[in-house]
Design an enzyme around this catalytic site. Structure first.
Site, short mmCIF file in Angstrom:
data_model
loop_
_atom_site.label_atom_id
_atom_site.label_comp_id
_atom_site.label_asym_id
_atom_site.label_seq_id
_atom_site.Cartn_x
_atom_site.Cartn_y
_atom_site.Cartn_z
N ASN A 281 0.64 -0.67 -0.23
CA ASN A 281 -0.14 -0.09 -0.13
C ASN A 281 0.97 1.08 0.26
OD1 ASN A 281 -1.34 2.54 1.88
ND2 ASN A 281 -2.80 0.88 1.12
N ASP A 302 1.86 9.48 -9.05
CA ASP A 302 1.29 9.62 -10.40
C ASP A 302 -0.31 8.33 -10.03
OD1 ASP A 302 0.27 9.45 -12.61
OD2 ASP A 302 1.70 8.31 -13.73
N CYS A 342 -5.11 12.57 -12.35
CA CYS A 342 -5.69 11.57 -13.53
C CYS A 342 -7.98 12.00 -13.32
CB CYS A 342 -5.28 10.76 -14.33
SG CYS A 342 -5.74 9.23 -13.11
#
Length: 398
Positions: A281, A302, A342
């Site tokens: 994680n 990201d 994103c």
């Protein structure tokens, strides 16, 4: 227009967005539908006073009830699909553009006038995603046209994304033309060699939208200790190491992604002793690094999409703040944080506000020195701002 053409009638005053050439018609704007169209069937979209506004693909199961193919009175047929495909590919340099091993998004849905149609090229393989009922209805036509307009004979479908469920569509994976691709396809990106898993990889196999940003990280990495968080198959790590990074720690929750990252390092002949891969994680791994007093000169964040819809925005904001707070805590003085979102539901202004709050809570002064976005082969149609989803900031701490 033939009298038998199904027609979607708008409520009074709901024609404004179509007149601005935004391609979506939401269910709340619909007064009635005449002609009993099936999923993906072309309908004429008319204002309450009868004006023809568009011809669109009908999606009875979706809150986006129709997506416009065209805003003029022309047939939606194989000829239109062929012209749109050819124009999209020509805009990216044509069939001969790039080296045979290159990778590129050739068709970007609404931005290229083909709602719900994604086509990515990975060397000698095209990967297609058909995300909407309209796109799905034209599957055979698209599959038949692509080899001719691209010169690539292998076409593979990866229509296995959750959004198809909102359209009432089942997942579909398999060949559309040519032989099935091998388990891994090799591409070249800025002189780097990378493996792409078009069968099971994220999206169509790889994050083509980050291509320019990976190159930028390579330019910034020289002599720096780099942390690549949510590294997936290690694209940022490969570019950082090739750019002269002193060391890279690449972390991801997926063992399969890290196996691909390890293969990418080997493919490029990069020294394994300069790169450590860690599975787990990512939030917990970064907390552990913080607690041990670890420090980095360049951190890449990201993460996957935290908010697919506006209803998930609040929870996503907390996630983005937490991970950026941890990153700021791990940066050495003068260090750089390249942080991305994103999530389409998180706009650029909100994202910067979240990152600013994280810096404040971390007790650091940080400057935005660069703004990053999606690669040029993911263009944003000005009448369709939803096409812009990738936001990136490079922040420098004092």
């Amino acid at each position: 227009m033939p009298a038998s053409t199904p027609t979607l009638w708008l409520r009074p005053g709901r024609e404004r967005s179509l007149k601005r050439r935004h391609p979506w018609v939401f269910s709340g704007a619909v007064a009635r539908v005449d002609g009993n169209p099936g999923p993906g069937e072309t309908v004429a979209v008319r204002s309450a006073d009868g004006e023809l506004l568009a011809r669109a693909a009908f999606s009875p199961s979706s809150q986006i009830r129709a997506r416009a193919w065209t805003f003029v009175d022309e047939p939606v047929d194989e000829g239109l699909i062929a012209r749109r495909l050819a124009a999209a590919i020509a805009a990216r340099g044509g069939p001969a553009a790039g080296a045979p091993e290159s990778a590129c998004r050739l068709v970007y849905a609404e931005s290229d006038g083909l709602p719900g149609v994604i086509v990515d090229r990975y060397a000698d393989t095209l990967v297609v995603q058909l995300l909407t009922a309209g796109a799905d209805r034209w599957r055979a036509t698209i599959a038949g046209l692509l080899p001719g307009v691209t010169g690539v004979q292998r076409v593979w479908e990866r229509s296995d994304v959750e959004v198809r469920g909102l359209e009432g569509l089942e997942a579909r994976v398999g060949p559309l033309a040519g032989d099935p691709p091998p388990p891994r396809v090799e591409i070249r990106e800025g002189g780097r060699r990378l493996w792409v898993d078009v069968h099971h990889g994220h999206k169509t196999g790889f994050y083509l939208d980050q291509r320019a940003n990976r190159a930028r990280i390579g330019e910034l990495a020289s002599g720096r200790r780099v942390l690549d968080a949510f590294c997936y198959s290690g694209g940022f790590s490969v570019h950082a190491l090739a750019g002269g990074a002193a060391s890279v720690l690449a972390v991801d929750a997926s063992a399969e992604a890290l196996a691909l990252a390890r293969a990418d390092l080997e493919l490029n002949g990069l020294a394994a002793q300069r790169c450590e891969l860690a599975q787990g994680n990512v939030f917990e791994l970064l907390r552990g690094l913080r607690d041990r007093g670890s420090s980095f000169d360049l951190i890449v964040l990201d993460p996957p999409k935290f908010a697919a819809t506006a209803s998930q925005r609040e929870g996503a904001a907390r996630g983005y703040k937490d991970i950026n707070l941890l990153a700021f805590k791990l940066l050495a003085p003068g260090g750089l944080l390249a942080t991305f979102s994103c999530s389409g539901a998180i706009g650029g202004e909100l994202f910067q506000s979240i990152v600013a709050g994280a810096a404040l809570d971390a007790g650091v002064d940080a400057q935005v020195v660069e703004r990053l976005g999606q690669a040029a082969d993911h263009p944003v149609l000005l009448s369709f701002p939803e096409a812009e989803y990738l936001k990136g900031l490079i922040c420098r701490v004092g």
